[in-house]
Scaffold this motif. Structure first.
Motif, PDB file in Angstrom:
ATOM      1  N   PRO A 264      -3.062 -11.481   6.651  1.00 13.16           N
ATOM      2  CA  PRO A 264      -2.657 -11.132   5.439  1.00 13.16           C
ATOM      3  C   PRO A 264      -2.514  -9.251   5.553  1.00 13.16           C
ATOM      4  N   ASP A 265      -3.748  -8.953   6.812  1.00 12.21           N
ATOM      5  CA  ASP A 265      -3.394  -7.264   6.358  1.00 12.21           C
ATOM      6  C   ASP A 265      -2.299  -7.030   7.792  1.00 12.21           C
ATOM      7  N   ASP A 266      -1.400  -7.750   8.589  1.00  6.01           N
ATOM      8  CA  ASP A 266      -0.008  -7.595   9.529  1.00  6.01           C
ATOM      9  C   ASP A 266       0.721  -8.983   9.565  1.00  6.01           C
ATOM     10  N   TYR A 267       2.087  -8.390   8.308  1.00  6.12           N
ATOM     11  CA  TYR A 267       2.564 -10.073   8.596  1.00  6.12           C
ATOM     12  C   TYR A 267       3.162  -9.993   9.380  1.00  6.12           C
ATOM     13  N   THR A 268       3.431  -9.014  10.545  1.00  7.44           N
ATOM     14  CA  THR A 268       4.332  -9.549  12.076  1.00  7.44           C
ATOM     15  C   THR A 268       3.259 -10.222  12.326  1.00  7.44           C
ATOM     16  N   CYS A 269       2.004 -10.303  12.547  1.00 12.30           N
ATOM     17  CA  CYS A 269       1.107 -10.969  13.727  1.00 12.30           C
ATOM     18  C   CYS A 269       0.924 -12.813  12.758  1.00 12.30           C
TER      19      CYS A 269
ATOM     20  N   ASP B  54      -2.346  -2.943  -8.363  1.00 14.15           N
ATOM     21  CA  ASP B  54      -2.666  -0.912  -8.132  1.00 14.15           C
ATOM     22  C   ASP B  54      -1.176   0.027  -7.831  1.00 14.15           C
ATOM     23  N   HIS B  55      -1.640   0.555  -9.873  1.00 12.78           N
ATOM     24  CA  HIS B  55      -0.720   1.359 -10.562  1.00 12.78           C
ATOM     25  C   HIS B  55      -0.627   2.838 -10.521  1.00 12.78           C
ATOM     26  N   SER B  56      -0.253   2.545  -8.364  1.00 18.15           N
ATOM     27  CA  SER B  56       0.244   4.015  -7.880  1.00 18.15           C
ATOM     28  C   SER B  56       1.144   3.892  -6.440  1.00 18.15           C
ATOM     29  N   MET B  57       1.818   4.432  -6.154  1.00 18.53           N
ATOM     30  CA  MET B  57       2.844   4.529  -5.408  1.00 18.53           C
ATOM     31  C   MET B  57       1.816   4.032  -3.821  1.00 18.53           C
TER      32      MET B  57
ATOM     33  N   CYS C 165       2.797   1.184 -19.619  1.00 12.90           N
ATOM     34  CA  CYS C 165       2.132   2.271 -18.579  1.00 12.90           C
ATOM     35  C   CYS C 165       3.610   2.488 -17.854  1.00 12.90           C
ATOM     36  N   ASN C 166       4.613   1.633 -17.400  1.00 10.79           N
ATOM     37  CA  ASN C 166       6.252   1.854 -16.726  1.00 10.79           C
ATOM     38  C   ASN C 166       5.889   1.607 -15.354  1.00 10.79           C
ATOM     39  N   TRP C 167       4.815   1.283 -14.711  1.00 12.53           N
ATOM     40  CA  TRP C 167       4.311   0.217 -13.733  1.00 12.53           C
ATOM     41  C   TRP C 167       5.540  -1.292 -13.246  1.00 12.53           C
ATOM     42  N   MET C 168       5.653  -1.529 -13.952  1.00 13.54           N
ATOM     43  CA  MET C 168       5.962  -2.496 -13.921  1.00 13.54           C
ATOM     44  C   MET C 168       6.739  -2.943 -12.096  1.00 13.54           C
ATOM     45  N   LEU C 169       7.265  -1.841 -11.377  1.00 12.52           N
ATOM     46  CA  LEU C 169       7.498  -2.651  -9.751  1.00 12.52           C
ATOM     47  C   LEU C 169       6.738  -2.819  -9.253  1.00 12.52           C
ATOM     48  N   SER C 170       5.609  -2.486  -9.684  1.00 10.99           N
ATOM     49  CA  SER C 170       4.109  -2.494  -9.450  1.00 10.99           C
ATOM     50  C   SER C 170       3.679  -4.004  -9.622  1.00 10.99           C
ATOM     51  N   GLY C 171       3.767  -4.823 -10.427  1.00 13.88           N
ATOM     52  CA  GLY C 171       2.706  -5.685 -10.732  1.00 13.88           C
ATOM     53  C   GLY C 171       2.533  -5.610 -11.508  1.00 13.88           C
ATOM     54  N   CYS C 172       1.904  -5.815 -13.304  1.00 15.32           N
ATOM     55  CA  CYS C 172       1.799  -5.733 -14.740  1.00 15.32           C
ATOM     56  C   CYS C 172       0.451  -6.033 -14.497  1.00 15.32           C
TER      57      CYS C 172
ATOM     58  N   GLY D  93       0.055   0.389   1.395  1.00 14.81           N
ATOM     59  CA  GLY D  93      -1.743  -1.020   1.010  1.00 14.81           C
ATOM     60  C   GLY D  93      -1.074  -1.844   0.295  1.00 14.81           C
ATOM     61  N   ALA D  94      -0.372  -1.596  -1.215  1.00 16.24           N
ATOM     62  CA  ALA D  94      -0.539  -1.434  -2.308  1.00 16.24           C
ATOM     63  C   ALA D  94       0.960  -2.207  -2.800  1.00 16.24           C
ATOM     64  N   PHE D  95       1.308  -1.064  -3.260  1.00 16.26           N
ATOM     65  CA  PHE D  95       3.070  -0.886  -3.315  1.00 16.26           C
ATOM     66  C   PHE D  95       3.370  -1.939  -2.140  1.00 16.26           C
TER      67      PHE D  95
END
Length: 528
Positions: free
Chosen positions: A224-229, A45-48, A166-173, A51-53
């Motif tokens: 997958p919805d909560d990495y602390t669990c 998801d090329h946004s900040m 697009c300059n969103w490399m940090l969010s995956g291509c 839940g995505a980034f």
């Protein structure tokens, strides 16, 4: 139920994907455990948006340091900026505060060049030209030229025709233009039978109780919805283990394993490096960018192009003089950080964190030029008390705290000071810009390139691994991620980590053969 595999690989970034491929291609049963989720181009998801980034990137806060790390199948290769540079010869000759050579005697730039060649073919790495440079890179290049310095386009592991800038490399291509491990080593490993298990977080190693197997790895399967669990837990037995959980993860796994293994080398968890990185913001005067540099864009503005183009496109290597004293050699590189990371960008000088002047500075954000100095630090970081589980204590999705501590020595600060002065001489000449290094008050030093926490070397007192990347005293345990790189490189480290992993793969295959695995080193590359 006892799970077994010939070779267990922990982590799936550059350091894990490459040996996983070579061992699977050679005939070994290979299992890859990755703590993060499996994602594909359509998932990015090329946004900040939360839940995505923060699903695939972790910001890990230590004592005096903040670390950005990938958290997904493919590891750091999914979120890196694809700058693919060979470390200069001087980086391999470093002595640091040891007073003697840090790298193994037989490992030089010349000896690593054939392995660099292999990685550049496998990714592949593109040789860029000036038409590929962003507006920000062009401003930096023009400023360098005006100050009497050279500047060059940066080679990138990017399929340039497919890149949309697009300059969103940090969010995956989303366009699969960036050459992550998703596009080469990992699918090639799977085609030869390697099994990749996402959301599997390895906790520790212990001796195996199954005849014919040497080590057992305890792991947790994360929700997958909560990495602390924890959804479930398990143990897998292997004849050979390759640790590639990153410079924050690998030393913690080894330290937690110490009691079960009867002790690990004292150098584990020591000598952590942030790759000597120092981020600065040059607040560019648009009028002077036009009058001094003669620049303009099609829309009539002079610059105002910080977010346009790829994150890294230009750098000067003029300060990598092998005759200069150590801690006075560095690269200056144009770089881009997404708006969210600007929260870290409290300037070390005025204006302060709050107030009208700060708001006005942020209003000129498109006229900033973000710059990265990669200098020679002192490997002064170390790991303290272990977290209860995992590599760090997770506070929220994408955010955690670590016991790693990094407080710069006078030598490291001196190196940053030299780089700061050089950058100001370029960017502040005749009032072109005002340079403000990021302050350490908010997040400590900030690095996306942690290194050295379980490093290779010749001296057992200062290196956890021998020159073949094998953990001292533990045949069949190898470390092939950034924690094995013994010192800061003065350039982006991904290509060096990958080349070292290529170089280590024949040694791992040899040890696997000695351990009864039917495997051979084929020396082929993905796609060949």
């Amino acid at each position: 139920m006892n799970q077994t595999t010939d070779v267990l690989v922990v982590g799936s970034g550059f350091g894990g994907a490459i040996p996983a491929y070579h061992l699977a291609a050679g005939g070994a049963r290979v299992t890859v455990l990755e703590r993060g989720p499996r994602v594909t181009a359509s998932d990015f998801d090329h946004s900040m948006r939360l839940g995505a980034f923060n699903r695939i990137v972790d910001v890990i806060q230590g004592d005096g340091v903040s670390i950005l790390a990938g958290n997904c199948v493919g590891g750091g290769s999914v979120v890196y900026f694809a700058a693919s540079l060979r470390a200069p010869t001087l980086a391999f000759e470093r002595r640091g505060s040891l007073g003697r050579r840090i790298w193994p005697a037989g490992l030089t730039r010349a000896s690593l060049d054939p392995w660099y060649d292999r990685v550049e073919r496998a990714l592949p790495v593109a040789r860029t030209n000036w038409s590929d440079v962003s507006y920000a890179g062009g401003v930096f290049a023009a400023a360098c030229k005006r100050a009497g310095h050279t500047c060059n386009p940066v080679p990138l592991a990017v399929d340039l025709p497919s890149c949309t800038n697009c300059n969103w490399m940090l969010s995956g291509c989303r366009f699969d233009a960036k050459q992550s491990m998703h596009l080469n080593y990992l699918p090639a490993a799977e085609s030869h039978g390697a099994e990749i298990r996402p959301l599997h977080e390895v906790q520790l190693l212990a001796p195996s109780y199954i005849p014919g197997y040497r080590y057992a790895a305890a792991y947790k399967v994360l929700d997958p919805d909560d990495y602390t669990c924890t959804a479930e837990s398990g143990i897998i037995h292997a004849k050979v283990v390759v640790l590639a959980a990153g410079a924050v993860g690998t030393p913690v796994i080894l330290q937690r394993s110490s009691l079960f293994l009867g002790g690990v080398p004292s150098a584990v968890g020591r000598n952590f490096s942030g790759n000597g990185e120092r981020v600065s913001v040059a607040d560019v005067d648009e009028g002077r960018a036009r009058s001094l540099l003669g620049l303009s864009r099609p829309d009539g503005s002079a610059y105002q192009g910080l977010p346009i183009g790829r994150p890294i496109t230009a750098a000067t290597y003029d300060y990598l003089d092998p005759h200069s004293p150590e801690f006075e050699r560095f690269t200056l590189q144009q770089i881009y950080f997404p708006p969210l990371t600007n929260l870290l960008a409290q300037a070390a000088s005025e204006p302060g964190w709050y107030g009208i002047a700060k708001r006005e500075m942020r209003a000129r954000w498109r006229s900033w030029l973000t710059l990265l100095a990669m200098a020679e630090d002192d490997n002064e970081g170390f790991f303290g008390q272990l977290p209860l589980t995992g590599s760090f204590t997770r506070l929220a999705p994408g955010l955690g705290t670590s016991s790693v501590s990094f407080h710069p020595t006078s030598r490291t600060r001196g190196a940053w000071g030299v780089a700061d002065r050089a950058l100001r001489e370029i960017m502040e000449k005749d009032g072109l810009a005002r340079v403000r290094p990021w302050s350490e008050q908010v997040a400590g030093i900030v690095t996306a390139h942690p290194l050295g926490s379980a490093r290779i070397g010749d001296d057992p007192s200062t290196s956890a691994l021998n020159a073949n990347h094998e953990l001292r005293g533990f045949p069949g345990v190898f470390v092939t991620d950034g924690s094995a790189v013994p010192a800061s490189l003065t350039v982006n480290p991904s290509l060096t980590i990958a080349a070292l992993a290529e170089r280590a793969s024949p040694f791992i295959v040899g040890r696997a053969t000695e351990s009864g695995v039917s495997v051979r080193y084929r020396a082929s590359l993905p796609g060949e």
